[in-house]
Design an enzyme around this catalytic site. Structure first.
Site, mmCIF file in Angstrom:
data_model
loop_
_atom_site.group_PDB
_atom_site.id
_atom_site.type_symbol
_atom_site.label_atom_id
_atom_site.label_comp_id
_atom_site.label_asym_id
_atom_site.label_seq_id
_atom_site.Cartn_x
_atom_site.Cartn_y
_atom_site.Cartn_z
ATOM 1 N N ARG A 90 0.854 -1.181 0.000
ATOM 2 C CA ARG A 90 0.000 0.000 0.000
ATOM 3 C C ARG A 90 0.896 1.239 0.000
ATOM 4 O O ARG A 90 2.028 1.203 0.485
ATOM 5 C CB ARG A 90 -0.883 0.030 1.248
ATOM 6 C CG ARG A 90 -1.855 1.208 1.252
ATOM 7 C CD ARG A 90 -2.470 1.476 2.623
ATOM 8 N NE ARG A 90 -3.348 2.629 2.551
ATOM 9 C CZ ARG A 90 -3.876 3.235 3.599
ATOM 10 N NH1 ARG A 90 -3.599 2.799 4.820
ATOM 11 N NH2 ARG A 90 -4.668 4.282 3.448
ATOM 12 N N HIS A 91 0.385 2.328 -0.536
ATOM 13 C CA HIS A 91 1.144 3.580 -0.524
ATOM 14 C C HIS A 91 1.394 4.042 0.912
ATOM 15 O O HIS A 91 0.732 3.601 1.861
ATOM 16 C CB HIS A 91 0.408 4.665 -1.305
ATOM 17 C CG HIS A 91 -0.934 5.007 -0.729
ATOM 18 N ND1 HIS A 91 -1.098 5.775 0.412
ATOM 19 C CD2 HIS A 91 -2.193 4.682 -1.124
ATOM 20 C CE1 HIS A 91 -2.371 5.911 0.687
ATOM 21 N NE2 HIS A 91 -3.067 5.248 -0.221
ATOM 22 N N HIS A 271 -3.106 0.646 -3.539
ATOM 23 C CA HIS A 271 -3.891 1.240 -2.461
ATOM 24 C C HIS A 271 -4.163 0.190 -1.384
ATOM 25 O O HIS A 271 -3.719 -0.950 -1.490
ATOM 26 C CB HIS A 271 -5.170 1.809 -3.047
ATOM 27 C CG HIS A 271 -4.913 2.707 -4.228
ATOM 28 N ND1 HIS A 271 -4.785 4.071 -4.116
ATOM 29 C CD2 HIS A 271 -4.725 2.423 -5.553
ATOM 30 C CE1 HIS A 271 -4.538 4.599 -5.308
ATOM 31 N NE2 HIS A 271 -4.499 3.618 -6.194
#
Length: 339
Positions: A90-91, A271
């Site tokens: 995930r970012h 995401h």
């Protein structure tokens, strides 16, 4: 009310402590009531609380359990792999979730970015403020989170052969920082894959105009210029009303295509939901993704990473190559409070 010293000892918030340890919480509450009513002894000192020893013993056991749980999540250096590995991340920490509506006070009347906090980027690629509102960058802490993750992966002996990334700038920055931590900034270009974008329903104003490969290069990011994505932004624009199930299928099918079209190990950066939508179809093929995922992703912290490995022709989820990155809430300081 839980004693603040106890909270600090176990590194938990009051709310999470209450949920996880209800019996100990009640015991502490009883002890707090006793402390409030404490009377002085003949020597002038407080009477020793009857439950103090009980609480001390409970804390010792609790601290040990917390440490044991923490140790169980720390990956050891990876051994020689038996098959391909796919890492999905995930970012890292994003500016808008940290500062709220940051654009109005971060750009002057000429549309120029002005840094208002040390955790905000020192500079940003030239772009309309309205677009930044839709396509947020990372905070400086976010860039550090991602770079530290890459460094830990390198220490664990991770090898990455291909990197695919959502076009969202926060994801691109995360991928770039992880690669930098791996020491592969110059040799491993990032392939921007719009099909990794999150659920399109979260873009009511339409898909943002993402930075081009040339613009990313100007910003110091090694983006693969000659890569033709399997799904284009124009393809996504035709599916703006996609259902949640369609979104999950889009990510799942894309990950299958990416694995089929490549050899070696893959890093996918996207995401929160990406961690499940890009792996579930491999490790849980008989369990359909549902809207319960929207609840589960609330537990997926910034820079969370999962790993699946191909063993004897099938994929399985295995322990990630590095520990998670945890940080505490930090209220914003205003010097004028002391003036």
């Amino acid at each position: 009310m839980i004693a603040p010293t106890m909270i600090r000892q176990i590194g938990a918030s009051t709310q999470s402590f209450t949920v996880r340890f209800p019996k100990l919480t009640r015991l502490v509450a009883m002890q707090q009531q006793q402390n409030d009513k404490v009377v002085s002894s003949a020597s002038g000192g407080p009477i020793e609380p009857r439950n103090a020893k009980v609480i001390e013993t409970a804390l010792q056991r609790l601290n040990l359990r917390v440490l044991e749980n923490a140790d169980s999540g720390v990956a050891q250096p990876q051994t020689a792999q038996s098959g391909r590995r796919v890492y999905v991340a995930r970012h890292a920490e994003r500016v808008d979730f940290t500062f709220g509506s940051w654009v109005p006070y971060s750009f002057n009347d000429a549309g120029e970015y002005v840094r208002k906090d040390l955790n905000m980027p020192k500079s940003l690629p030239p772009r309309s403020p309205n677009i930044w509102q839709q396509d947020t960058p990372l905070t400086n802490l976010g860039c550090y989170q991602a770079r530290l993750t890459g460094e830990a992966m390198k220490e664990a002996g991770v090898r990455i052969d291909h990197v695919f990334c959502s076009p969202a700038f926060r994801c691109v920055q995360t991928a770039a920082s992880i690669i930098e931590g791996l020491g592969l900034r110059e040799s491993l270009p990032i392939r921007i894959e719009p099909g990794l974008l999150e659920w399109l329903t979260w873009y009511p104003a339409g898909i943002p105009t993402y930075l081009s490969n040339d613009e990313l290069t100007s910003a110091g990011i090694n983006a693969a210029k000659n890569y033709t994505p399997l799904t284009s932004v124009e393809d996504l624009k035709q599916s703006m009303k996609e259902s949640f199930e369609a979104f999950c299928s889009r990510n799942a099918e894309l990950s299958k295509q990416l694995i089929k079209a490549t050899e070696g190990n893959i890093l996918i950066v996207g995401h929160a939901a990406t961690l499940e939508t890009c792996t579930s179809a491999f490790v849980h093929p008989d369990i359909p993704l549902t809207r319960d995922l929207l609840k589960r992703i609330l537990k997926f912290s910034y820079c969370s990473i999962v790993m699946m490995e191909s063993v004897d022709g099938s994929w399985k989820m295995t322990r990630p190559p590095c520990a998670p990155f945890t940080n505490s809430k930090n209220d914003r300081f205003d010097w004028k409070d002391l003036s």
